[in-house]
Design a protein around this motif. Structure first.
Motif, PDB file in Angstrom:
ATOM      1  N   ASP A 188       0.815  -1.211   0.000  1.00 20.87           N
ATOM      2  CA  ASP A 188       0.000   0.000   0.000  1.00 20.87           C
ATOM      3  C   ASP A 188       0.850   1.263   0.000  1.00 20.87           C
ATOM      4  N   LEU A 189       2.017   1.181   0.638  1.00 20.45           N
ATOM      5  CA  LEU A 189       2.876   2.361   0.724  1.00 20.45           C
ATOM      6  C   LEU A 189       3.481   2.754  -0.613  1.00 20.45           C
ATOM      7  N   THR A 190       3.464   1.860  -1.590  1.00 23.85           N
ATOM      8  CA  THR A 190       4.047   2.212  -2.883  1.00 23.85           C
ATOM      9  C   THR A 190       3.255   3.324  -3.571  1.00 23.85           C
ATOM     10  N   ALA A 191       1.998   3.494  -3.198  1.00 22.87           N
ATOM     11  CA  ALA A 191       1.212   4.593  -3.770  1.00 22.87           C
ATOM     12  C   ALA A 191       1.698   5.947  -3.261  1.00 22.87           C
ATOM     13  N   ALA A 243      -5.319   1.805  -5.705  1.00 23.44           N
ATOM     14  CA  ALA A 243      -4.762   3.123  -5.406  1.00 23.44           C
ATOM     15  C   ALA A 243      -3.335   3.238  -5.946  1.00 23.44           C
ATOM     16  N   THR A 244      -2.558   2.158  -5.828  1.00 18.51           N
ATOM     17  CA  THR A 244      -1.181   2.176  -6.321  1.00 18.51           C
ATOM     18  C   THR A 244      -1.144   2.311  -7.834  1.00 18.51           C
ATOM     19  N   GLU A 245      -1.975   1.557  -8.524  1.00 16.05           N
ATOM     20  CA  GLU A 245      -2.019   1.638  -9.985  1.00 16.05           C
ATOM     21  C   GLU A 245      -2.511   3.009 -10.442  1.00 16.05           C
ATOM     22  N   ALA A 246      -3.489   3.570  -9.727  1.00 15.17           N
ATOM     23  CA  ALA A 246      -3.988   4.907 -10.068  1.00 15.17           C
ATOM     24  C   ALA A 246      -2.899   5.962  -9.860  1.00 15.17           C
ATOM     25  N   ALA A 247      -2.050   5.755  -8.868  1.00 18.35           N
ATOM     26  CA  ALA A 247      -0.952   6.692  -8.639  1.00 18.35           C
ATOM     27  C   ALA A 247       0.013   6.697  -9.822  1.00 18.35           C
ATOM     28  N   VAL A 248       0.280   5.532 -10.380  1.00 15.40           N
ATOM     29  CA  VAL A 248       1.150   5.440 -11.553  1.00 15.40           C
ATOM     30  C   VAL A 248       0.493   6.144 -12.739  1.00 15.40           C
TER      31      VAL A 248
END
Length: 436
Positions: A61-64, A246-251
């Motif tokens: 989760d922190l990767t976002a 959320a992580t994929e959306a951040a990318v």
């Protein structure tokens, strides 16, 4: 007094003593954790340090977090704020308060593509504040509404602090993001309502009306909002539509912000490097704080402090409203000395067991705590938004803090509304996610 409670008091005194000496927050948390572990002779302090810090860092989760921070850093260096002001200003001229509303609406829009309160305040402020001063708007209202509206960056998704809360409490980031939408809109509406009422009560402190912009020109100016609208749809829409985590959306957000920067001709080698280094520094700072807090949390688990505190407070048999009132007062005072991220990671290990025992929903409590932490952004002497505006205006942070007092009161009203009507935070995630 219970031994655990005595130890808790000692650790609190030690923490503030270490913080007062100027030591980094992460190191202060780790030092307190180390002292706590030493009270349990059979517990290896080094092993607890290694395992807890690794566990706090080894989270998908922190990767976002660094990606959303990088996205905000990229957008900070584009013409986004200039385009937003030009696109919004023509539509605000007929409202009571006129261009003061650009502070609120602009911050709300930028909050939807950033996760930082300070970045939102700085980005909108560098364009809106000079324009408002040039056109003769009241400085107190211009600065105060900008500082207060900048806090929307913590609540309206994607929110950095909601990601941290989700990681610490093992809650769904997507659910927390969706839960923050209606409270964020509600808070923005409260700010705009205050501006409108103030303008009607103080017409002498408003500049003369400007010529009304024809409808065709207003529509033409709105085209400058298209890039940021597409960015919001790409980031937030992909989460709400179930197309991305959320992580994929951040990318996706980083890619679209780079594309927007290239399209606006602000993407250069220097701006790319500065954005990347700025995101790296901020991400490392947050990761360091989380690691120190994880060690302290693990240490407190060995000492039994959270359980003892929960039992001690539960022994007072306080009703829910009294508990929330006490927590709100506690966070407001704590916000005078710590930033929002530190407040969340420092207190959740103690507060969450008590919240669960009282039967509160942790998604709802996440929105509640962010609303309260928002107040810390505009309370001296540590309010980040105050420092941002101090650099822009040259005013003392306590003076700026006085300008934001009405907005602070409105945040207290928002906390009361969310506490009285939990559906404000819980209705949208239950409707959108549970219906799938």
């Amino acid at each position: 007094m219970n031994v655990s409670l005595e130890l808790a008091f000692v650790l609190i005194v030690l923490l503030f003593a270490v913080l007062g000496s100027g030591v980094w927050i992460a190191l202060a948390l780790a030092i307190c954790g180390f002292v706590a572990v030493l009270t349990k002779v059979a517990t290896p302090a080094g092993q607890v340090l290694a395992t807890s810090m690794w566990a706090s860092s080894n989270s998908w989760d922190l990767t976002a977090l660094p990606m959303f921070i990088w996205m905000g850093e990229i957008l900070y260096r584009t013409k986004l704020s200039e385009d937003m002001f030009a696109g919004l200003a023509p539509w605000m001229q007929r409202l009571p308060g006129r261009l003061l509303h650009v502070n609120v609406v602009g911050c709300a829009i930028f909050a939807a593509v950033s996760g930082s309160s300070a970045a939102t305040c700085a980005t909108i402020g560098r364009i809106a504040l000079p324009e408002l001063m040039k056109r003769g708007y009241d400085e107190k209202m211009a600065v105060g509404t900008l500082a207060g509206s900048g806090t929307l960056g913590l609540l309206i998704p994607p929110s950095i602090i909601l990601i941290i809360y989700a990681t610490v409490t093992e809650q769904s980031i997507a659910r927390l993001f969706i839960a923050g939408v209606i409270p964020g809109i509600m808070l923005a509406a409260l700010f705009m309502g205050f501006i409108a009422v103030w303008a009607m009560l103080n017409p002498s402190r408003m500049p003369p009306p400007e010529p009304v912009v024809p409808l065709r020109e207003r529509i033409a100016a709105t085209r400058r909002l298209i890039p940021v609208v597409l960015l919001i749809l790409g980031v937030i829409g992909s989460i709400y539509g179930g197309l991305a985590s959320a992580t994929e959306a951040a990318v996706v957000g980083v890619f679209l912000s780079l594309a927007l920067s290239w399209w606006s001709r602000t993407l250069t080698r220097a701006s790319f490097r500065d954005a990347l280094l700025g995101a790296t520094r901020t991400s490392c700072m947050i990761a360091f704080i989380l690691a120190g807090a994880a060690y302290l949390t693990a240490a407190m688990g060995f000492t039994g402090i959270p359980r003892a505190l929960a039992e001690w407070i539960g022994g007072f048999n306080m009703p829910s409203w009294a508990l929330l009132t006490a927590l709100t007062a506690f966070y407001i005072v704590l916000g005078c000395f710590l930033d929002g991220i530190s407040m969340v990671v420092l207190t959740t290990s103690i507060i969450i067991p008590l919240i669960e025992k009282s039967g509160f929903d942790l998604i709802w409590f996440g929105i509640y705590i962010v609303l309260v932490v928002e107040m810390a952004q505009i309370t001296p002497p540590v309010g980040f938004n105050l420092y941002v505006l101090q650099g822009m205006t040259g005013r003392n942070i306590f003076t700026i803090g006085g300008y934001t007092l009405p907005l602070f009161v409105l945040m207290c009203v928002a906390v009361m509304l969310v506490a009285m009507f939990p559906g404000i935070a819980l209705w949208l995630p239950s409707t959108m996610l549970d219906a799938r």
